[in-house]
Design a protein around this motif. Sequence first.
Motif, PDB file in Angstrom:
ATOM      1  N   LEU A 154       0.819  -1.215   0.000  1.00 53.71           N
ATOM      2  CA  LEU A 154       0.000   0.000   0.000  1.00 53.71           C
ATOM      3  C   LEU A 154       0.847   1.257   0.000  1.00 53.71           C
ATOM      4  O   LEU A 154       0.487   2.256  -0.640  1.00 53.71           O
ATOM      5  N   THR A 155       1.978   1.235   0.688  1.00 54.66           N
ATOM      6  CA  THR A 155       2.836   2.421   0.716  1.00 54.66           C
ATOM      7  C   THR A 155       3.394   2.715  -0.679  1.00 54.66           C
ATOM      8  O   THR A 155       3.484   3.876  -1.088  1.00 54.66           O
ATOM      9  N   LEU A 160       3.093   5.945  -5.780  1.00 50.62           N
ATOM     10  CA  LEU A 160       2.959   6.003  -7.231  1.00 50.62           C
ATOM     11  C   LEU A 160       1.697   6.744  -7.659  1.00 50.62           C
ATOM     12  O   LEU A 160       1.706   7.476  -8.660  1.00 50.62           O
ATOM     13  N   MET A 161       0.610   6.569  -6.923  1.00 52.77           N
ATOM     14  CA  MET A 161      -0.637   7.256  -7.271  1.00 52.77           C
ATOM     15  C   MET A 161      -0.469   8.767  -7.205  1.00 52.77           C
ATOM     16  O   MET A 161      -1.154   9.507  -7.906  1.00 52.77           O
ATOM     17  N   GLY A 162       0.458   9.212  -6.397  1.00 51.78           N
ATOM     18  CA  GLY A 162       0.716  10.643  -6.301  1.00 51.78           C
ATOM     19  C   GLY A 162       1.411  11.208  -7.528  1.00 51.78           C
ATOM     20  O   GLY A 162       1.560  12.432  -7.655  1.00 51.78           O
ATOM     21  N   LEU A 163       1.810  10.334  -8.444  1.00 52.50           N
ATOM     22  CA  LEU A 163       2.517  10.774  -9.651  1.00 52.50           C
ATOM     23  C   LEU A 163       1.628  10.768 -10.889  1.00 52.50           C
ATOM     24  O   LEU A 163       2.105  11.020 -11.993  1.00 52.50           O
ATOM     25  N   LEU A 164       0.346  10.458 -10.720  1.00 50.68           N
ATOM     26  CA  LEU A 164      -0.550  10.336 -11.874  1.00 50.68           C
ATOM     27  C   LEU A 164      -0.647  11.615 -12.700  1.00 50.68           C
ATOM     28  O   LEU A 164      -0.909  11.563 -13.896  1.00 50.68           O
ATOM     29  N   SER A 165      -0.428  12.748 -12.057  1.00 51.23           N
ATOM     30  CA  SER A 165      -0.482  14.015 -12.793  1.00 51.23           C
ATOM     31  C   SER A 165       0.741  14.195 -13.692  1.00 51.23           C
ATOM     32  O   SER A 165       0.731  15.026 -14.602  1.00 51.23           O
ATOM     33  N   THR A 206      13.300   0.147 -11.977  1.00 52.25           N
ATOM     34  CA  THR A 206      13.616   0.218 -10.563  1.00 52.25           C
ATOM     35  C   THR A 206      12.653  -0.637  -9.756  1.00 52.25           C
ATOM     36  O   THR A 206      11.567  -0.982 -10.219  1.00 52.25           O
ATOM     37  N   TYR A 207      13.084  -0.954  -8.538  1.00 54.68           N
ATOM     38  CA  TYR A 207      12.235  -1.703  -7.615  1.00 54.68           C
ATOM     39  C   TYR A 207      11.848  -0.814  -6.436  1.00 54.68           C
ATOM     40  O   TYR A 207      11.232  -1.283  -5.481  1.00 54.68           O
ATOM     41  N   ASP A 208      12.211   0.452  -6.536  1.00 54.47           N
ATOM     42  CA  ASP A 208      12.009   1.421  -5.452  1.00 54.47           C
ATOM     43  C   ASP A 208      11.139   2.570  -5.955  1.00 54.47           C
ATOM     44  O   ASP A 208      11.538   3.314  -6.857  1.00 54.47           O
ATOM     45  N   ALA A 209       9.953   2.734  -5.386  1.00 53.49           N
ATOM     46  CA  ALA A 209       9.037   3.792  -5.813  1.00 53.49           C
ATOM     47  C   ALA A 209       9.632   5.175  -5.631  1.00 53.49           C
ATOM     48  O   ALA A 209       9.310   6.105  -6.380  1.00 53.49           O
ATOM     49  N   ASP A 210      10.518   5.338  -4.645  1.00 55.31           N
ATOM     50  CA  ASP A 210      11.133   6.646  -4.413  1.00 55.31           C
ATOM     51  C   ASP A 210      12.013   7.059  -5.601  1.00 55.31           C
ATOM     52  O   ASP A 210      12.171   8.256  -5.880  1.00 55.31           O
ATOM     53  N   GLU A 211      12.576   6.081  -6.298  1.00 58.11           N
ATOM     54  CA  GLU A 211      13.385   6.407  -7.481  1.00 58.11           C
ATOM     55  C   GLU A 211      12.494   6.903  -8.625  1.00 58.11           C
ATOM     56  O   GLU A 211      12.914   7.734  -9.436  1.00 58.11           O
ATOM     57  N   VAL A 212      11.274   6.396  -8.686  1.00 58.34           N
ATOM     58  CA  VAL A 212      10.323   6.890  -9.680  1.00 58.34           C
ATOM     59  C   VAL A 212       9.956   8.336  -9.365  1.00 58.34           C
ATOM     60  O   VAL A 212       9.890   9.188 -10.261  1.00 58.34           O
ATOM     61  N   VAL A 213       9.735   8.618  -8.087  1.00 52.99           N
ATOM     62  CA  VAL A 213       9.420   9.986  -7.659  1.00 52.99           C
ATOM     63  C   VAL A 213      10.582  10.918  -8.002  1.00 52.99           C
ATOM     64  O   VAL A 213      10.372  12.019  -8.546  1.00 52.99           O
ATOM     65  N   ALA A 214      11.799  10.476  -7.718  1.00 55.89           N
ATOM     66  CA  ALA A 214      12.968  11.290  -8.009  1.00 55.89           C
ATOM     67  C   ALA A 214      13.105  11.552  -9.503  1.00 55.89           C
ATOM     68  O   ALA A 214      13.482  12.661  -9.914  1.00 55.89           O
ATOM     69  N   PHE A 215      12.791  10.554 -10.315  1.00 62.51           N
ATOM     70  CA  PHE A 215      12.884  10.718 -11.770  1.00 62.51           C
ATOM     71  C   PHE A 215      11.956  11.823 -12.259  1.00 62.51           C
ATOM     72  O   PHE A 215      12.356  12.684 -13.057  1.00 62.51           O
ATOM     73  N   PHE A 216      10.721  11.828 -11.792  1.00 62.27           N
ATOM     74  CA  PHE A 216       9.746  12.808 -12.267  1.00 62.27           C
ATOM     75  C   PHE A 216       9.908  14.169 -11.610  1.00 62.27           C
ATOM     76  O   PHE A 216       9.420  15.174 -12.126  1.00 62.27           O
TER      77      PHE A 216
END
Length: 218
Positions: A154-155, A160-165, A206-216
Amino acid sequence: MLNKLLFPLLICILLTLAACSNKPYGYYEDDKMIGNIERVERANSLVEVNISEWDKRDMKGNVDAYGVSIPVIITDDLIIKKEDGSLSNINSLKIGQKVLINPPRWIDEGITYEAKEIILLEMSYKEKYKQLLSNKKGSYLTTVFVKEGDSLPLTTEDTLMGLLSKSPINFGVYQEDFVVDYKQELNIENFPVMLIFDTKGLVLKTYDADEVVAFFND
């Protein structure tokens, strides 16, 4: 005199091209029913093929996104082969495989459709990775795969849902029976895995959602 003859011919050609360009799937041919396998039931000798684009080949303008699929019963008489003519069988059929089915299915009420031949077609990179590639230049598509039987923490989902925009995100279960072995081709070692693609190919794995956040957020 020659110019007077050529001008009407040119107009006809331009009108024909304009009519074809107004058909999103006009590149499909009537006598070549091409689709992609979306379900394989080996125990029941059944294959389901999505022929949505071929079925809509004559439609113009904005075409509704409804799906059209046909069941194909695998009988002893049905021939399964590759483009080079070598024979194959139901065990080689995988989800997503591009196929040509003969004969084409025409709309005839009261007549049960029966395929005679399935030809496994070669697929381009874009066809193999269609579900992962972004369809808009300058944008990205994020795909999240989990292993069958598992669920996304869930975390991670909330992050990731916070990146939909900033990016469309597809969540799905990894298909082992897919025509492309993404695990091998993309060297996926663990699940869940997050893949970011542009229109050409993989940009981030990546296997880390924080890396997705950092990318965007970069």
